[in-house]
Design a protein around this motif. Structure first.
Motif, PDB file in Angstrom:
ATOM      1  N   HIS A  39     -20.487   7.026 -21.097  1.00  8.90           N
ATOM      2  CA  HIS A  39     -21.353   8.126 -20.651  1.00  8.90           C
ATOM      3  C   HIS A  39     -21.011   9.418 -21.383  1.00  8.90           C
ATOM      4  CE1 HIS A  39     -21.738   5.689 -16.729  1.00  8.90           C
ATOM      5  NE2 HIS A  39     -22.740   5.424 -17.529  1.00  8.90           N
ATOM      6  N   GLU A  42     -22.506   9.411 -24.855  1.00  6.43           N
ATOM      7  CA  GLU A  42     -23.964   9.579 -24.800  1.00  6.43           C
ATOM      8  C   GLU A  42     -24.326  11.018 -24.487  1.00  6.43           C
ATOM      9  OE1 GLU A  42     -25.084   5.343 -22.990  1.00  6.43           O
ATOM     10  OE2 GLU A  42     -26.058   7.061 -22.023  1.00  6.43           O
ATOM     11  N   TYR A 252     -26.765  15.422 -14.933  1.00  9.78           N
ATOM     12  CA  TYR A 252     -27.157  14.054 -15.294  1.00  9.78           C
ATOM     13  C   TYR A 252     -26.941  13.189 -14.060  1.00  9.78           C
ATOM     14  CZ  TYR A 252     -26.991  15.485 -20.201  1.00  9.78           C
ATOM     15  OH  TYR A 252     -27.212  16.123 -21.402  1.00  9.78           O
ATOM     16  N   GLN A 254     -27.190   9.626 -11.748  1.00 15.14           N
ATOM     17  CA  GLN A 254     -27.147   8.173 -11.908  1.00 15.14           C
ATOM     18  C   GLN A 254     -28.537   7.596 -11.650  1.00 15.14           C
ATOM     19  OE1 GLN A 254     -24.510   6.017  -9.236  1.00 15.14           O
ATOM     20  NE2 GLN A 254     -24.183   4.435 -10.802  1.00 15.14           N
ATOM     21  N   ASP A 255     -28.999   6.740 -12.577  1.00 15.19           N
ATOM     22  CA  ASP A 255     -30.343   6.156 -12.451  1.00 15.19           C
ATOM     23  C   ASP A 255     -30.365   5.128 -11.330  1.00 15.19           C
ATOM     24  OD1 ASP A 255     -31.427   7.643 -14.558  1.00 15.19           O
ATOM     25  OD2 ASP A 255     -30.526   6.269 -16.019  1.00 15.19           O
ATOM     26  N   SER A 266     -26.511   3.675 -15.815  1.00 12.69           N
ATOM     27  CA  SER A 266     -26.881   4.779 -16.707  1.00 12.69           C
ATOM     28  C   SER A 266     -27.125   6.086 -15.940  1.00 12.69           C
ATOM     29  CB  SER A 266     -28.144   4.394 -17.472  1.00 12.69           C
ATOM     30  OG  SER A 266     -29.157   4.055 -16.541  1.00 12.69           O
ATOM     31  N   TYR A 267     -27.075   7.203 -16.685  1.00 16.09           N
ATOM     32  CA  TYR A 267     -27.339   8.533 -16.118  1.00 16.09           C
ATOM     33  C   TYR A 267     -28.406   9.223 -16.967  1.00 16.09           C
ATOM     34  CZ  TYR A 267     -23.157   8.301 -13.180  1.00 16.09           C
ATOM     35  OH  TYR A 267     -22.245   7.957 -12.229  1.00 16.09           O
ATOM     36  N   SER A 268     -29.282  10.019 -16.342  1.00 16.32           N
ATOM     37  CA  SER A 268     -30.293  10.758 -17.101  1.00 16.32           C
ATOM     38  C   SER A 268     -30.273  12.223 -16.692  1.00 16.32           C
ATOM     39  CB  SER A 268     -31.693  10.207 -16.800  1.00 16.32           C
ATOM     40  OG  SER A 268     -31.738   8.843 -17.110  1.00 16.32           O
ATOM     41  N   ARG A 269     -30.547  13.077 -17.703  1.00 21.00           N
ATOM     42  CA  ARG A 269     -30.595  14.514 -17.423  1.00 21.00           C
ATOM     43  C   ARG A 269     -31.812  14.818 -16.552  1.00 21.00           C
ATOM     44  NH1 ARG A 269     -29.514  19.706 -21.337  1.00 21.00           N
ATOM     45  NH2 ARG A 269     -30.233  21.211 -19.823  1.00 21.00           N
ATOM     46  N   ARG A 270     -31.611  15.577 -15.487  1.00 26.02           N
ATOM     47  CA  ARG A 270     -32.728  15.863 -14.575  1.00 26.02           C
ATOM     48  C   ARG A 270     -32.679  17.308 -14.111  1.00 26.02           C
ATOM     49  NH1 ARG A 270     -35.094  11.262 -13.693  1.00 26.02           N
ATOM     50  NH2 ARG A 270     -33.854   9.380 -13.563  1.00 26.02           N
TER      51      ARG A 270
END
Ligand SMILES: C[S@@+](CC[C@H](N)C(=O)[O-])C[C@H]1O[C@@H](n2cnc3c(N)ncnc32)[C@H](O)[C@@H]1O
Length: 289
Positions: A39, A42, A252, A254-255, A266-270
């Protein structure tokens, strides 16, 4: 945080064997070094020309992440900072020898993370919520300022945080941990990890927690680790990062797989997400290049 699971009944009574080392159990239960490093890379920015080589692990405990970093490439060096001498001694005795030549690229410092600013590094980490030990905005900002001063241009501070409806209440979650091996190949038996949130005070967000371990033979290590924290919110963290001089402060999360009803790796910026019973996030402060 652990995934809730059924509390398992003891299978047999004690054999008289010594209890397993609590640092080994902690590592097996809550640390996911390979995933954290994935992570981190990324989030740092896979497409950048310059990959990070210098890392500092603050609140390092037994320095698992610092050791994983140094072992991941021959040009990678790590510093690991903790206030607690005996825990650093454990890292020196149990983790460094197992690293081989990479051990020369790990430096352990006994210090308050708020005063360390050198050597400059590409990434500073403060994981497993350890910076929640700071209970005032002033103390938190002092830590973030020291971390920012430690960073090379383009560097980042990687924090984690948890929250959600279940985070602000007393609870006990139990999860089974499979047998595994420690840093020097030591056998870690299967055990149950219990995460207890003892109390949460909405007035000052004081959160008191314990980690307990239960072995398959019924023996327990109660209160193996205890925490007296302030639960910081995501907006407070972003605002304090800005106050400490970071050029960007991002979240970020956790999805989540809606169909399967489970968290993904995975993690996404939000900038926004629906609140849930529980969520995990990285909070990232960046310094401009
Ligand atoms: C929850 S453990 C974190 C271990 C590890 N970083 C992890 O990811 O699991 C918290 C550690 O922070 C250390 N600590 C607490 N206050 C500190 C401070 N002001 N500066 C440096 N270390 C501190 C404690 O000694 C303890 O080892």
């Amino acid at each position: 945080m652990p995934t809730p699971s059924r509390v398992e009944a003891p299978r047999r009574r004690s054999t008289g064997e010594p209890l397993p080392d609590r640092h080994l159990l902690y590592t097996a239960a809550v640390q996911h070094v390979a995933l954290d490093l994935e992570h981190l890379e990324e989030i740092y920015g896979g497409g950048r020309r310059r990959r990070p080589t210098l890392l500092r692990e603050d609140f390092c405990g037994t320095a698992a992440l610092a050791c994983g970093w140094a072992a991941s490439a021959p040009d990678r060096h790590a510093c690991a900072v903790d206030l607690h001498g005996p825990t650093l001694a454990w890292a020196r005795r149990r983790r460094l020898p197992a690293l081989g030549e990479a051990a020369a690229r790990v430096t352990l410092f006994q210090a308050d993370a708020r005063v360390v600013t050198r050597p400059r590094v590409d990434v500073v980490t403060a994981l497993n919520f350890s910076y929640w030990v700071f209970k005032t905005r002033r103390a938190l900002c002092a830590y973030f300022t020291a971390a920012r001063r430690s960073l090379n241009p383009g560097g980042m501070l990687l924090l984690d945080a948890f929250g959600g409806n279940d985070a602000a209440q007393a609870l006990v979650e139990a999860s089974r941990v499979a047998a595994s091996r420690g840093p020097a190949g030591e056998r870690i038996p299967p055990f149950t990890f219990e995460w207890e949130q003892v109390s949460f005070n909405p007035v000052d967000h004081a959160l008191r927690c314990h980690i307990h371990f239960r072995l398959r033979d019924g023996r327990r290590i109660p209160r193996a680790f205890s925490y007296d924290w302030r639960m910081w919110t995501l907006p407070e963290l972003r605002e304090t990062l800005a106050e400490a001089g970071f050029d960007d402060a991002a979240v970020y999360v956790q999805d989540w797989d809606d169909a399967a009803g489970q968290a993904l790796a995975s993690y996404s910026r939000r900038d926004r997400f629906e609140n849930q019973s529980g969520w995990l996030a990285y909070v990232v402060g960046r310094v401009a290049r």
